[in-house]
Design an enzyme around this catalytic site. Structure first.
Site, short mmCIF file in Angstrom:
data_model
loop_
_atom_site.label_atom_id
_atom_site.label_comp_id
_atom_site.label_asym_id
_atom_site.label_seq_id
_atom_site.Cartn_x
_atom_site.Cartn_y
_atom_site.Cartn_z
N LYS A 52 -30.45 -43.34 66.59
CA LYS A 52 -29.81 -42.32 67.42
C LYS A 52 -30.16 -40.92 66.90
O LYS A 52 -30.49 -40.01 67.68
CB LYS A 52 -28.28 -42.50 67.42
CG LYS A 52 -27.83 -43.76 68.17
CD LYS A 52 -26.35 -44.09 67.95
CE LYS A 52 -26.00 -45.41 68.62
NZ LYS A 52 -24.60 -45.84 68.38
N GLN A 96 -19.51 -44.87 64.57
CA GLN A 96 -20.24 -46.11 64.78
C GLN A 96 -19.29 -47.30 64.59
O GLN A 96 -18.55 -47.38 63.61
CB GLN A 96 -21.43 -46.20 63.82
CG GLN A 96 -22.34 -47.40 64.04
CD GLN A 96 -23.03 -47.40 65.40
OE1 GLN A 96 -23.31 -46.36 65.98
NE2 GLN A 96 -23.32 -48.59 65.92
N ASP A 119 -19.27 -41.37 73.59
CA ASP A 119 -19.36 -42.83 73.72
C ASP A 119 -18.62 -43.33 74.97
O ASP A 119 -18.85 -44.45 75.42
CB ASP A 119 -18.74 -43.52 72.49
CG ASP A 119 -19.77 -43.98 71.48
OD1 ASP A 119 -20.89 -44.35 71.90
OD2 ASP A 119 -19.46 -44.00 70.27
N1 GUN Z 1 -21.66 -50.21 68.05
C1 GUN Z 1 -22.43 -50.92 68.91
N2 GUN Z 1 -22.72 -50.19 70.00
C2 GUN Z 1 -22.11 -48.99 69.83
C3 GUN Z 1 -22.04 -47.81 70.63
O1 GUN Z 1 -22.58 -47.71 71.73
N3 GUN Z 1 -21.31 -46.79 70.10
C4 GUN Z 1 -20.68 -46.88 68.90
N4 GUN Z 1 -19.98 -45.83 68.47
N5 GUN Z 1 -20.73 -47.97 68.14
C5 GUN Z 1 -21.44 -49.01 68.61
#
Ligand code: GUN
Length: 291
Positions: A52, A96, A119
């Site tokens: 990311k 995350q 998110d």
């Molecule tokens: N863990 C797995 N997918 C995601 C996501 O899209 N966002 C976040 N914050 N954690 C994740």
């Protein structure tokens, strides 16, 4: 043989457009910036946040990463979020997931300012999405819709079957695709579904978001169906240099023989998920600039 949907290429062309938007914001003195918080050292989570942050940098944006040890308290994490909430140079906040078991994920998500909830996991964002109001939509569901649209796959009127009802993918995706503007007929299957294969075999579009390697087998897929694989499972592989390889929720080769279109893992949904995160951060920065 199915057409393999090239998520990487689709993502790149969208990222080119996003780079232009970032340049315009920068001309106004705004550099879209995402705060990224990782608690603990889960290798998969670490690899996700690295991906990311790399994508943000490539698009001209910034990230501010904070790593907390696995035994950090919930209060420490909440304090960190509170600081980012009031920091005007931060436009989006991403914690995350999954979090260590001693931390209450729901309380953490609720602590994020909805205006920075890129998110789309905050109950306010979820509610806005259900009511088809403005707000952040979770990145993976949004990415899947874009992937289908960019691949010219008709969604309106399609019998669309989702397997998996997670808060991150299945539930928001079912909601999104049943909007009037997309108009799919959505079936959301889960562990309580009787005769799962009877449902999946009806699907014009089958979306696998289960989290179990090769769960969707060829006998569960109708000839000519479009198959979208959301799974990212690490399976042991003695021939791989890091001891594992990535595998989706779909039994790729046999299902590929039957489907009209299929998404690979990696290189299918994943690049679109990250691209939608980039878009949400840009939207957050643009919206905060107007307030
Ligand atoms: N863990 C797995 N997918 C995601 C996501 O899209 N966002 C976040 N914050 N954690 C994740």
């Amino acid at each position: 043989m199915a057409i393999v949907i090239n998520g990487k290429a689709i993502a790149q062309s969208i990222r080119d457009d996003l780079t232009v938007k970032v340049t315009k914001l920068k001309e106004k003195g705004i550099t879209p910036t995402l705060a990224v918080i990782l608690v603990g050292e889960d290798p998969a989570s670490l690899s996700y946040i690295t991906g990311k942050e790399k994508a943000l940098a490539q698009t001209g944006m910034e990230s501010r990463e904070r790593r907390l040890p696995a035994d950090s308290s919930e209060a420490q994490l909440l304090q960190l979020i509170a600081g980012f909430n009031t920091d005007p140079s931060i436009h989006g906040i991403l914690v995350q997931l999954p979090l260590p078991a001693h931390i209450n994920t729901e309380r953490v998500i609720c602590a994020i300012d909805p205006a920075k909830d890129v998110d789309g996991f905050h109950p306010m964002s979820v509610g806005n999405a259900v009511l088809d109001r403005a707000g952040f939509i979770p990145c993976t569901p949004q990415g899947i819709v874009v992937l289908l649209q960019e691949s010219q796959i008709p969604i309106a009127g399609a019998d669309l079957v989702i397997v998996g009802r997670s808060n991150l993918v299945g539930k928001p995706l079912a909601n999104l695709l049943s909007r009037r503007s997309l108009n799919a007929t959505v079936t959301l299957c889960h562990t309580g579904t009787r005769d799962l294969a009877a449902h999946t075999r009806r699907a014009d579009i089958l979306i696998a978001a289960i989290g179990k390697p090769r769960f969707i087998t060829a006998d569960m897929v109708r000839s000519g169906a479009v198959v979208v694989d959301v799974g990212v499972n690490r399976v042991p592989d003695i021939h791989a240099k890091n001891g594992y390889r990535l595998c989706g929720d779909v039994d790729y080769e046999p299902v590929g023989e039957k489907a009209s279109h299929i998404t690979p893992v990696p290189g299918g949904v994943g690049p679109l998920t990250i691209t939608m995160l980039l878009k949400n951060v840009i939207d957050a920065a643009a919206a905060l600039a107007e307030t």
